[in-house]
Design a protein around this motif. Sequence first.
Motif, PDB file in Angstrom:
ATOM      1  N   MET A 166       0.823  -1.204   0.000  1.00 34.45           N
ATOM      2  CA  MET A 166       0.000   0.000   0.000  1.00 34.45           C
ATOM      3  C   MET A 166       0.864   1.263   0.000  1.00 34.45           C
ATOM      4  N   VAL A 167       1.702   1.397  -1.018  1.00 38.01           N
ATOM      5  CA  VAL A 167       2.577   2.558  -1.146  1.00 38.01           C
ATOM      6  C   VAL A 167       1.756   3.722  -1.705  1.00 38.01           C
ATOM      7  N   LEU A 168       1.714   4.814  -0.964  1.00 41.49           N
ATOM      8  CA  LEU A 168       0.997   6.019  -1.385  1.00 41.49           C
ATOM      9  C   LEU A 168       2.019   7.132  -1.594  1.00 41.49           C
ATOM     10  N   ILE A 169       1.938   7.788  -2.758  1.00 38.02           N
ATOM     11  CA  ILE A 169       2.883   8.848  -3.092  1.00 38.02           C
ATOM     12  C   ILE A 169       2.092  10.088  -3.468  1.00 38.02           C
ATOM     13  N   VAL A 170       2.409  11.202  -2.822  1.00 33.82           N
ATOM     14  CA  VAL A 170       1.766  12.485  -3.115  1.00 33.82           C
ATOM     15  C   VAL A 170       2.881  13.454  -3.495  1.00 33.82           C
ATOM     16  N   THR A 171       2.809  14.002  -4.721  1.00 38.32           N
ATOM     17  CA  THR A 171       3.856  14.902  -5.187  1.00 38.32           C
ATOM     18  C   THR A 171       3.287  16.286  -5.469  1.00 38.32           C
ATOM     19  N   THR A 172       4.146  17.278  -5.254  1.00 45.25           N
ATOM     20  CA  THR A 172       3.798  18.654  -5.589  1.00 45.25           C
ATOM     21  C   THR A 172       5.075  19.455  -5.783  1.00 45.25           C
ATOM     22  N   ARG A 178      -1.205  12.230  -7.164  1.00 48.51           N
ATOM     23  CA  ARG A 178      -1.238  11.101  -6.228  1.00 48.51           C
ATOM     24  C   ARG A 178      -1.095   9.793  -6.990  1.00 48.51           C
ATOM     25  N   LYS A 179      -0.382   8.856  -6.390  1.00 45.63           N
ATOM     26  CA  LYS A 179      -0.217   7.530  -6.999  1.00 45.63           C
ATOM     27  C   LYS A 179      -0.227   6.480  -5.896  1.00 45.63           C
ATOM     28  N   LEU A 210      11.374  24.584  -9.489  1.00 47.06           N
ATOM     29  CA  LEU A 210      10.605  24.577  -8.250  1.00 47.06           C
ATOM     30  C   LEU A 210      11.176  23.548  -7.287  1.00 47.06           C
ATOM     31  N   ASN A 211      10.847  23.683  -6.007  1.00 53.16           N
ATOM     32  CA  ASN A 211      11.102  22.606  -5.050  1.00 53.16           C
ATOM     33  C   ASN A 211      10.066  21.531  -5.324  1.00 53.16           C
ATOM     34  N   ASN A 212      10.486  20.270  -5.398  1.00 56.41           N
ATOM     35  CA  ASN A 212       9.560  19.170  -5.668  1.00 56.41           C
ATOM     36  C   ASN A 212       9.579  18.197  -4.501  1.00 56.41           C
ATOM     37  N   THR A 213       8.399  17.969  -3.900  1.00 56.70           N
ATOM     38  CA  THR A 213       8.309  17.038  -2.776  1.00 56.70           C
ATOM     39  C   THR A 213       7.568  15.775  -3.193  1.00 56.70           C
ATOM     40  N   PHE A 214       8.028  14.672  -2.642  1.00 59.83           N
ATOM     41  CA  PHE A 214       7.395  13.369  -2.822  1.00 59.83           C
ATOM     42  C   PHE A 214       7.142  12.831  -1.412  1.00 59.83           C
ATOM     43  N   LYS A 215       5.882  12.864  -0.989  1.00 60.03           N
ATOM     44  CA  LYS A 215       5.512  12.332   0.327  1.00 60.03           C
ATOM     45  C   LYS A 215       5.133  10.871   0.134  1.00 60.03           C
TER      46      LYS A 215
END
Length: 131
Positions: A44-50, A62-63, A86-91
């Motif tokens: 259940m890997v959840l990835i939220v990027t912005t 979201r993936k 830009l700064n890119n985050t991957f939560k």
Amino acid sequence: MKKDIEIPKVEGVYVAIVNEYNDIYKTQDWNAYIINDKDVDLEMVLIVTTGYSEEKTTSTFRKKIDTLPKKSYAKIELMQEELFALNNTFKVSFFEGNKMFDKTFLFRKNTINLKALQSIPLMEAKGVLVK
């Protein structure tokens, strides 16, 4: 109460932005990957990027990956070069066994470029890696 909450440290999971050739479109593309360098599967890997700066924020992507096998990797998304300013985050959140792990990977602005390429674990490719 807060002292009773255990927050496990994420190790062996990375995010990489890889520069690779696209055979279909005959172009050099930048793709984001999640890498599981652990000896166990992640569930259940959840990835939220912005992407963001002081004056701009991108839409949120979201993936979900049901299972990321041990010693493997999976593509997250295609990255447009305009985003590198830009700064890119991957939560990233995932389950390992019955325990939930969570980590934010940050690619600071202008750090994704051809001069910053390095070998990426488990992949026969070069890219920019955040541990």
